[in-house]
Structure formats: structure tokens, C-alpha cells
Motif scaffolding. Structure first.
Motif, PDB file in Angstrom:
ATOM      1  N   GLY A  39       6.343   9.175  -9.183  1.00  0.00           N
ATOM      2  CA  GLY A  39       6.058   9.611  -7.819  1.00  0.00           C
ATOM      3  C   GLY A  39       4.736   9.068  -7.321  1.00  0.00           C
ATOM      4  O   GLY A  39       4.621   8.630  -6.167  1.00  0.00           O
ATOM      5  N   ALA A  40       3.716   9.064  -8.202  1.00  0.00           N
ATOM      6  CA  ALA A  40       2.409   8.522  -7.817  1.00  0.00           C
ATOM      7  C   ALA A  40       2.515   7.043  -7.491  1.00  0.00           C
ATOM      8  O   ALA A  40       1.904   6.552  -6.548  1.00  0.00           O
ATOM      9  N   ALA A  41       3.307   6.300  -8.287  1.00  0.00           N
ATOM     10  CA  ALA A  41       3.470   4.868  -8.042  1.00  0.00           C
ATOM     11  C   ALA A  41       4.181   4.606  -6.720  1.00  0.00           C
ATOM     12  O   ALA A  41       3.909   3.601  -6.040  1.00  0.00           O
ATOM     13  N   LEU A  42       5.085   5.505  -6.340  1.00  0.00           N
ATOM     14  CA  LEU A  42       5.819   5.342  -5.082  1.00  0.00           C
ATOM     15  C   LEU A  42       5.096   5.991  -3.906  1.00  0.00           C
ATOM     16  O   LEU A  42       5.546   5.866  -2.764  1.00  0.00           O
ATOM     17  N   GLY A  43       4.003   6.694  -4.180  1.00  0.00           N
ATOM     18  CA  GLY A  43       3.223   7.304  -3.112  1.00  0.00           C
ATOM     19  C   GLY A  43       3.780   8.605  -2.591  1.00  0.00           C
ATOM     20  O   GLY A  43       3.613   8.930  -1.410  1.00  0.00           O
ATOM     21  N   SER A  44       4.432   9.382  -3.451  1.00  0.00           N
ATOM     22  CA  SER A  44       4.999  10.655  -3.008  1.00  0.00           C
ATOM     23  C   SER A  44       4.910  11.671  -4.145  1.00  0.00           C
ATOM     24  O   SER A  44       5.084  11.325  -5.319  1.00  0.00           O
ATOM     25  N   SER A  45       4.642  12.913  -3.793  1.00  0.00           N
ATOM     26  CA  SER A  45       4.614  13.989  -4.786  1.00  0.00           C
ATOM     27  C   SER A  45       5.891  14.818  -4.761  1.00  0.00           C
ATOM     28  O   SER A  45       6.009  15.785  -5.497  1.00  0.00           O
ATOM     29  N   LEU A  46       6.854  14.431  -3.931  1.00  0.00           N
ATOM     30  CA  LEU A  46       8.131  15.148  -3.843  1.00  0.00           C
ATOM     31  C   LEU A  46       9.066  14.555  -4.896  1.00  0.00           C
ATOM     32  O   LEU A  46       9.816  13.614  -4.638  1.00  0.00           O
ATOM     33  N   VAL A  47       8.982  15.102  -6.098  1.00  0.00           N
ATOM     34  CA  VAL A  47       9.655  14.531  -7.263  1.00  0.00           C
ATOM     35  C   VAL A  47      10.537  15.588  -7.907  1.00  0.00           C
ATOM     36  O   VAL A  47      10.170  16.760  -7.991  1.00  0.00           O
ATOM     37  N   ASP A  48      11.700  15.157  -8.380  1.00  0.00           N
ATOM     38  CA  ASP A  48      12.628  16.058  -9.053  1.00  0.00           C
ATOM     39  C   ASP A  48      13.194  15.351 -10.276  1.00  0.00           C
ATOM     40  O   ASP A  48      13.651  14.204 -10.183  1.00  0.00           O
ATOM     41  N   VAL A  49      13.133  16.023 -11.427  1.00  0.00           N
ATOM     42  CA  VAL A  49      13.732  15.480 -12.648  1.00  0.00           C
ATOM     43  C   VAL A  49      15.110  16.094 -12.802  1.00  0.00           C
ATOM     44  O   VAL A  49      15.254  17.316 -12.914  1.00  0.00           O
ATOM     45  N   ALA A  50      16.131  15.231 -12.789  1.00  0.00           N
ATOM     46  CA  ALA A  50      17.518  15.689 -12.911  1.00  0.00           C
ATOM     47  C   ALA A  50      18.155  14.997 -14.102  1.00  0.00           C
ATOM     48  O   ALA A  50      18.752  13.918 -13.973  1.00  0.00           O
TER      49      ALA A  50
ATOM     50  N   GLY B 199       8.143   5.129   6.277  1.00  0.00           N
ATOM     51  CA  GLY B 199       7.135   4.107   6.542  1.00  0.00           C
ATOM     52  C   GLY B 199       6.496   3.506   5.310  1.00  0.00           C
ATOM     53  O   GLY B 199       5.727   2.545   5.417  1.00  0.00           O
ATOM     54  N   ARG B 200       6.804   4.035   4.136  1.00  0.00           N
ATOM     55  CA  ARG B 200       6.176   3.543   2.907  1.00  0.00           C
ATOM     56  C   ARG B 200       7.131   2.590   2.190  1.00  0.00           C
ATOM     57  O   ARG B 200       8.286   2.919   1.938  1.00  0.00           O
ATOM     58  N   THR B 201       6.654   1.402   1.875  1.00  0.00           N
ATOM     59  CA  THR B 201       7.480   0.394   1.219  1.00  0.00           C
ATOM     60  C   THR B 201       7.688   0.753  -0.253  1.00  0.00           C
ATOM     61  O   THR B 201       6.734   1.076  -0.957  1.00  0.00           O
ATOM     62  N   VAL B 202       8.928   0.709  -0.686  1.00  0.00           N
ATOM     63  CA  VAL B 202       9.259   0.986  -2.087  1.00  0.00           C
ATOM     64  C   VAL B 202       9.289  -0.345  -2.835  1.00  0.00           C
ATOM     65  O   VAL B 202      10.087  -1.229  -2.510  1.00  0.00           O
ATOM     66  N   GLU B 203       8.406  -0.479  -3.816  1.00  0.00           N
ATOM     67  CA  GLU B 203       8.331  -1.696  -4.615  1.00  0.00           C
ATOM     68  C   GLU B 203       8.770  -1.415  -6.049  1.00  0.00           C
ATOM     69  O   GLU B 203       8.958  -0.269  -6.441  1.00  0.00           O
ATOM     70  N   ARG B 204       8.939  -2.493  -6.813  1.00  0.00           N
ATOM     71  CA  ARG B 204       9.303  -2.345  -8.217  1.00  0.00           C
ATOM     72  C   ARG B 204       8.222  -1.585  -8.985  1.00  0.00           C
ATOM     73  O   ARG B 204       7.036  -1.728  -8.697  1.00  0.00           O
ATOM     74  N   VAL B 205       8.638  -0.801  -9.968  1.00  0.00           N
ATOM     75  CA  VAL B 205       7.717  -0.084 -10.845  1.00  0.00           C
ATOM     76  C   VAL B 205       8.044  -0.509 -12.276  1.00  0.00           C
ATOM     77  O   VAL B 205       9.169  -0.293 -12.742  1.00  0.00           O
ATOM     78  N   PRO B 206       7.115  -1.146 -12.982  1.00  0.00           N
ATOM     79  CA  PRO B 206       7.398  -1.602 -14.349  1.00  0.00           C
ATOM     80  C   PRO B 206       7.888  -0.474 -15.232  1.00  0.00           C
ATOM     81  O   PRO B 206       7.341   0.628 -15.230  1.00  0.00           O
TER      82      PRO B 206
END
Length: 491
Positions: free
Chosen positions: A332-343, A354-361
Motif C-alpha cells: 500500500g505504501a508503494a502504491l501511495g494508499s493506506s486502504l489495504v485489505d489482505v484476502a 489520479g495516482r499512477t500505478v507502477e510496477r512493484v518489485p
């Protein structure tokens, strides 16, 4: 705090200076201690050099200050003053004043434990100083390279799906010791490196309490770091900067010049990984949650989250069975959001449009089209399908297409009626519907579909054959596939 009189360059082992064949230095008195180091060189012919020394010097002298007939008392006073000033060693130049090193000087250095080096006539004091600075420059370059490589490895570890254990493991390896993350309650959350003895382990836990904020005192009432030495092991505790009570502790057998910098980098990364990441105010998110629980519609609470249109990102870590909460928070931090859910094996993140989603290693991601709150369930389905295709095609990131399509030319109601009628024979079996959708999206690939659905390829063949039988159609016909794909996109 570092001693302001100590230069920023790392010291040079005295043995390294003695190993320089071009100098020809020879130790003739004092201990042969491999740990002895020299910080700089200084030439002085004063009978009492104490006022001119800062400590750590190789003092160079040709014995000009020695009076005729000087006895043991003179040399004892001279050497004791060098030792009192913190001198690291004494280099005595043979010629032009003295043909040999005075025996009384040798005895005094031996008695006071001061290394005494004989400087041959062909070696000038300036050559000794130049060699010392060359060794310092080499040591400084090596230390900078070590710190840079450590910073890069720590940053890479922080981007992994299991960032906290990875950062601790890298830190322990770079320091050659143990690295531990303590939670707000003082319990050990994670650790890496060889386990120290009980005495060291207990002392490190107590040191962590020295820097941990209690919540009952000002934020600056406690130090941000503390250190100690127990049983020959250097202990350091760093309070993480998120203010939530996490502490990083390290235990290493020795302390090099760059260790503090490396540990500080790790502390910053762990502060980011353990701290709560905010895309909006915490009060706004809390209010949105309360309103949802009390029956408000998603469209009404969306503005409290910071936007009207969002994308759903589904992520799955590479090479791991399931993500833990810390790994999910890091994504979530890498994507710039704290709205995270583990499923289960998947992490879902709600990201503002408005936030660009990029690759996360270390992650495979599926991204939905931007959607208003009422369409978030559909966006979640889009992200799920995009993630399945990304895993099947081994693509790190796959986005759901959000451009106008042919389906936009048909009235939605008519399209929905047609889709329900076409898929009615298999609608009671979600497994068949999902398999057919995935199989068509992957151009009829049995292997890729099996990977995307986590089933055996024979299971895929059986389900597709069952779909063909129930639908009473030829799935090899491209027109049939197109019509079924159109219908599946409406469900």
C-alpha cells in the motif's frame, strides 16, 4: 555523539603502515596489537608534546629535543606525556641527529606500552605522512563503497513482499551480527542473524526500553538512539521515527566507521514499513468506516476518503504462499494508499484515480479501470481478472482496458438480457463460468488457464468440454468465442 577531534576518515591499522615495504618501518618496542590504529601523523621536536596532540597520532621525532646526557627519567617523562595525550605510536627517525634509537627510549616505550617504530635514514617523515594519508584514502573509499552497497541492498530488501524480515536480514549480514525489531510492548517481532547469548539478548532488550517513548512524556524526552557494550559485543538501539513505539536493536562484535550510517538507513526504512501510511486524514477514514457500518452508501462516504473515482489493485507476492499484514502495508505504501485489505493469498488496495500505478518489485499486480463507488464491486472483478491474466502471462502488471468498446454501442439492458440468456446453461456453476472466462481471455491456452486458476490443466480441459456440451456450441468457432466473451463481460 562522535568525538569532534576525530577526523571523518577511518583510521589505519598500525600493522598496515608497518607492512609498507617502501617505508621500511620496524617496530622495536611496545605491544604488537593488531587492533592498534593511527588517525593521523604529527611531527614535533618539543620536549613535552602533550599540548600539541589531540590523540590517535603517530608522533614523528628525530630526537632533536633530547639533551646531552639524558637519562631514563627524561625518557620516562617524555613517553608518559605522549601516552597521556592519547598518542597511538612514536616514530623515531635514525639520522641525522642519532645513529640509533636511544636504549632508554626503547625501555620507556616498552614500560608504558607505547609502540615505538624505527624510521630508517632513507625514509622521510613526509613520506610516512603521505603513506598514512594514502592508506586512509583507500580505507575511506572502501568504507564509502561498503555503505553505498549496504544502502542499495537495504532499499531492495524494503521493496520485497516480506520487507521487514528482508531488511533485518540484510542489516545483520552487513553488520556481521544480530538485528532485532521490537514492538511497542517490548516483544521481539522479528530478528535476523546469529542468536547472541542470554546476557547480550537481555541487555539489548533493556537498551531498547531506554529509547522507546512511553506516551506519557514529550516526544523529545528520550534519546533517539543509545549504545552499550556487553561481553565484548557492541549494542545499539534506534527508536523508529513513526512514534508508535517500535525499536531497532543491533548487536555486533565490532563497530566499523560506517555501521552507524547503515543502521540509520535501516531504521528509516523500518519506520516507513511499520508506520501507518495516510492517503487522507485518519479522521476521514474513521468517519467513512463508521458511516458504512451504520448503513450509508459507498457513494456518500467516498468523498471522505479523498476522491470520487478509484482503482482497485489486486496484488499477489511472487514466490510466497500468502502475504502478511506488514507486507500488505508495504505494498500500500508503494502504491501511495493506506486502504489495504489482505484476502487470503491476495492483497487488495484502493488507489485514487489520479495516482499512477507502477510496477512493484516482488509483486504481480492487476489493476482495474477507474470507477465510481457504486461500481467498485465491478472494478474489483476487473482487477481479479487482470491479476489472473498477469500471473498466467508472467507479466508484473496488467491493467484492465478502460477505453470505449463495442459493448458501448448496445443498450446495457439489452446486452444484459442477451448475456443471461446465452450463459443460462452454465450460470449455476461459478467454476464453469470463471474457467470459460479465463480460458477465452488467454486465447484458449490450457496451461496458462491452469496457472491462472491454480488447477490442473486436465481440470481445465474437463470444464471447457462441459461448457461446450451445456452450451451446445463449438468453442473453436471464433464467432462463438466473440459472442461468449461479450456475454461474459456483462456478468
Amino acid at each position: 555523539m562522535p568525538d569532534p577531534t576525530v577526523p571523518p576518515t577511518p583510521p589505519v591499522p598500525l600493522d598496515a603502515l608497518l607492512a609498507r615495504a617502501d617505508l621500511g618501518l620496524r617496530r622495536i618496542a611496545g605491544p604488537a596489537d593488531p587492533a592498534a590504529v593511527v588517525h593521523w601523523a604529527h611531527t614535533s621536536e618539543m620536549a613535552d608534546p602533550y599540548p600539541y596532540l589531540l590523540g590517535g597520532e603517530l608522533l614523528l621525532s628525530a630526537g632533536v629535543h633530547i639533551p646531552d646526557g639524558a637519562g631514563a627519567g627524561y625518557f620516562d617523562a617524555y613517553v608518559s606525556r605522549i601516552v597521556a595525550a592519547g598518542g597511538a605510536a612514536l616514530g623515531f627517525g635514525v639520522a641525522p641527529v642519532h645513529d640509533t634509537v636511544p636504549g632508554a627510549l626503547v625501555e620507556a616505550c616498552e614500560m608504558h606500552g607505547l609502540p615505538l617504530l624505527e624510521v630508517p635514514p632513507r625514509t622521510t617523515f613526509s613520506a610516512v605522512a603521505r603513506a598514512l594519508w594514502q592508506l586512509m584514502a583507500q580505507a575511506r573509499t572502501a568504507e564509502l563503497r561498503r555503505v553505498t552497497e549496504a544502502q542499495q541492498s537495504l532499499a531492495t530488501a524494503a521493496a520485497r513482499p516480506d520487507p521487514v524480515p528482508a531488511v533485518l536480514q540484510q542489516l545483520a549480514r552487513r553488520l556481521g551480527g544480530r538485528a532485532v525489531l521490537y514492538g511497542p510492548e517490548g516483544t521481539e517481532i522479528a530478528g535476523a542473524g546469529p542468536e547472541p547469548g542470554e546476557e547480550v539478548r537481555t541487555a539489548l532488550a533493556k537498551l531498547a526500553e531506554v529509547v522507546r517513548p512511553s506516551g506519557q512524556e514529550p516526544s523529545d524526552a528520550r534519546p533517539s538512539s543509545a549504545s552499550d557494550t556487553v561481553a565484548g559485543v557492541r549494542l545499539v538501539a534506534h527508536a523508529l521515527g513513526n512514534g508508535e513505539g517500535f525499536v531497532l536493536g543491533t548487536a555486533a562484535p565490532q563497530r566499523d566507521a560506517g555501521d552507524h550510517t547503515i543502521a540509520s538507513v535501516a531504521a528509516v526504512l523500518l519506520s516507513l514499513l511499520t508506520g501507518e501510511r495516510h492517503s487522507g486524514s485518519g479522521a476521514g477514514r474513521s468517519s467513512a468506516l463508521v458511516r458504512l457500518l451504520l448503513g450509508a452508501a459507498p457513494a456518500e462516504v467516498a468523498p471522505l476518503l479523498g476522491g470520487d473515482r478509484w482503482r482497485v489493485v489486486r496484488g499477489r507476492p511472487d514466490g510466497r504462499a500468502a502475504p502478511d499484514p506488514v507486507a500488505a502495508s508495504a505494498l500500500g505504501a508503494a502504491l501511495g494508499s493506506s486502504l489495504v485489505d489482505v484476502a487470503g493469498e491476495v492483497v487488495r488496495v484502493l488507489v485514487p484515480d489520479g495516482r499512477t500505478v507502477e510496477r512493484v518489485p516482488g509483486w504481480t499486480l492487476g489493476v482495474s479501470a477507474a470507477a465510481a463507488p457504486r461500481d467498485w464491486p465491478a472494478a474489483d472483478a476487473q482487477a481479479s481478472r487482470a491479476l489472473a491474466r498477469a500471473r498466467a502471462t508472467r507479466t508484473p502488471l496488467l491493467r484492465h482496458g478502460d477505453r470505449p468498446a463495442l459493448t458501448d454501442l448496445i443498450p446495457p439492458h439489452d446486452a444484459d438480457v442477451h448475456a443471461r440468456a446465452l450463459l443460462a446453461p452454465i450460470e449455476r456453476s461459478p467454476a464453469l463460468v470463471d474457467t470459460l472466462r479465463t480460458w477465452l481471455s488467454l486465447h484458449g491456452s490450457w496451461d496458462r488457464t491452469a496457472v491462472a486458476l491454480d488447477v490442473h490443466r486436465n481440470t481445465v480441459r474437463q470444464r471447457i468440454a462441459r461448457c461446450a456440451a451445456l452450451l451446445d456450441t463449438d468453442l473453436d468457432d471464433p464467432d462463438v468465442r466473440m459472442e461468449l466473451w461479450f456475454a461474459l463481460r456483462r456478468t
